[in-house]
Design a protein around this motif. Sequence first.
Motif, mmCIF file in Angstrom:
data_model
loop_
_atom_site.group_PDB
_atom_site.id
_atom_site.type_symbol
_atom_site.label_atom_id
_atom_site.label_comp_id
_atom_site.label_asym_id
_atom_site.label_seq_id
_atom_site.Cartn_x
_atom_site.Cartn_y
_atom_site.Cartn_z
ATOM 1 N N PHE A 156 29.522 56.184 7.343
ATOM 2 C CA PHE A 156 28.244 56.254 6.633
ATOM 3 C C PHE A 156 27.778 54.844 6.263
ATOM 4 C CE2 PHE A 156 31.483 56.440 3.351
ATOM 5 C CZ PHE A 156 30.980 55.720 2.273
ATOM 6 N N PRO A 157 26.464 54.625 6.260
ATOM 7 C CA PRO A 157 25.935 53.306 5.930
ATOM 8 C C PRO A 157 25.648 53.168 4.446
ATOM 9 C CG PRO A 157 24.151 54.688 6.673
ATOM 10 C CD PRO A 157 25.392 55.554 6.686
ATOM 11 N N VAL A 158 25.728 51.954 3.968
ATOM 12 C CA VAL A 158 25.232 51.616 2.630
ATOM 13 C C VAL A 158 24.426 50.322 2.758
ATOM 14 C CG1 VAL A 158 27.037 52.762 1.291
ATOM 15 C CG2 VAL A 158 27.368 50.400 2.046
ATOM 16 N N MET A 159 23.734 49.980 1.711
ATOM 17 C CA MET A 159 22.905 48.770 1.725
ATOM 18 C C MET A 159 23.738 47.561 2.136
ATOM 19 S SD MET A 159 20.694 47.168 -1.390
ATOM 20 C CE MET A 159 19.446 45.907 -1.075
ATOM 21 N N SER A 160 23.251 46.821 3.121
ATOM 22 C CA SER A 160 23.968 45.642 3.605
ATOM 23 C C SER A 160 23.305 44.385 3.073
ATOM 24 C CB SER A 160 23.978 45.620 5.136
ATOM 25 O OG SER A 160 24.855 44.635 5.618
ATOM 26 N N LEU A 161 24.122 43.429 2.664
ATOM 27 C CA LEU A 161 23.625 42.226 2.012
ATOM 28 C C LEU A 161 23.960 40.996 2.853
ATOM 29 C CD1 LEU A 161 24.823 43.080 -1.608
ATOM 30 C CD2 LEU A 161 22.597 43.542 -0.573
ATOM 31 N N GLY A 162 22.950 40.486 3.554
ATOM 32 C CA GLY A 162 23.148 39.309 4.393
ATOM 33 C C GLY A 162 22.774 38.046 3.658
ATOM 34 N N GLU A 163 23.774 37.282 3.269
ATOM 35 C CA GLU A 163 23.543 36.079 2.476
ATOM 36 C C GLU A 163 22.614 35.091 3.168
ATOM 37 O OE1 GLU A 163 23.468 34.269 -0.841
ATOM 38 O OE2 GLU A 163 25.035 35.779 -0.707
ATOM 39 N N THR A 164 22.637 35.063 4.498
ATOM 40 C CA THR A 164 21.873 34.040 5.215
ATOM 41 C C THR A 164 20.382 34.329 5.276
ATOM 42 O OG1 THR A 164 22.326 35.174 7.312
ATOM 43 C CG2 THR A 164 23.846 33.430 6.655
#
Length: 570
Positions: free
Chosen positions: A78-86
Amino acid sequence: MKEKLRSQGWFGKTGKDGFIYRAWMKNQGIPDYELRGKPVIGICNTWSELTPCNAHFRELAESVKRGISEAGGFPVEFPVMSLGETLIKPTAMLYRNLASMDVEESIRANPIDGVVLLCGCDKTTPSLVMGACSVNIPSIVVSGGPMLTGKYQGRDIGTSDVWRFNDAVRSGEMSQEELTVAEACMCRSRGHCAVMGTASTMACMVESLGLSLPENASIPAADSRRKVIAQLSGSRIVEMVKENLLLSDILTRQAFENAIMVNAAIGGSTNFIIHLLAIAGRMGIPLLLEDFDHLSANIPLLVNLQPSGNYFMEDLYYAGGIQAVMKELDSFLHGNSVTVNGKTQQENYVKSACYNREVIGSVAAPINSLSGVAILKGNLCEHGAVIKPSAASLKLMMHTGRAVVFEDIEDYKSRIDSPDLEVDETSILVLKNVGPIGYPGMPEVGNMSIPKKLLAQGIHDMVRISDGRMSGTGFGTVILHASPEAALGGNFAVVKDGDVISLDVMNRSLVLQVSDEELERRKQDWRPRHKKYTRGYVQLYQQHVQQAHLGADMDYLAGGSGSEVTRDSH
């Protein structure tokens, strides 16, 4: 199976309810027996093409699924919110707490008996761990792994070189065309930053906490062994469910102390502090900012990785990895702490070895006698501030200078390279209103650039102080997380140009040489200048985020697991 599986509260029902739960799962081509008593294992995936560090996670998840299936479990991704620092503006840190809520509620609301946390980029690791802690079910972390070491013009490069390249371009030593070529040379494979930045530090944190299988932290993302450990982790989580091995069994006070000591030895990111405090808060473990200081005090730097040293995560893996580092720290660590594989930390690292003393030193012959972390106190930071001595200049560890103050990030951007800026190499740069509330999310702007006029004079480091954070890839004599932040109107809010500030790292002191009476007078005239948001998540964040010395979690999320998903309700 020791206890009834939580998932059977869905799939084990008879009548209409059981019919609905099973029927709609079967439209994916799932046989009936998969839903009849097998442990249901969630794979919490932070894959996203907007999170380049985690862009290979769909493939990695397949390895996890194989492990779950071969051990007799039923995998559900299952997916959750992904946080891409870049890419995320102003900072992924603004959404760490939101992502943790996404994880918590996704686990709580669904028929999941155990969970594999698939994370890599800076904030995905703490947010997933924080969310899982609030539910307290069997959990194991699989990190995405560091990218391969960059190669540019015959030398190794990594993310820490971004800061060096930036100064080189600003001083005219490097062209924009050369910088463009270096971009592809640095990020040449899948994975997160190749240095001991925040992503690598988080991977080391989960291994030292006991939340991942041994060697998880440093296997390169492009190495086939990364898939192997993913499959082994999938297999192991099924056994953890059968054993009812919960996060609360692993994340004890001793586990947190181990992580702090390992972080000091590896020269980990200062962001480690703010994330570990938040995780401890979710578990109800009393952990104070001061603990990071006294637990790190006798730990020298053992790992020679950028930004505190010369090498890269790939080199650390080949040299023996975090297990070899922990073996060097055996006399300091709580070796009896339980880990996700059911063994103690000491049982895991006792057979490890160091294969390269240039990369991993020993306590007797460390890479640097200075610890990776120091906590400062004084009237400029009543609740504390953080510095990373291993990445700072020794000559500036005791320094007194006059403040050059930037009231906020826009003031800094408009004046830092002005030829009229009244600054010299003895000055101390002060950046206000970039804390959790003042610049929501506390962006990584604390390692301010050296003024252009000083770069031209060959100056490459000076004391810098802010209530914000800096990237784990950053370096220099940078004081961060000053608490309380300027937006709250304390002493840090009323520093003025020309004020004398004294730093003494050895004595853990940061003092503004201004009388209490004058400070109180200034506070009477102080007015907040930060933007106050009036809608959505950011408004909620500003109203409820805690200060840095408490981990910058939401006040209503801290204090231990409040979940009904407990040992008694499986």
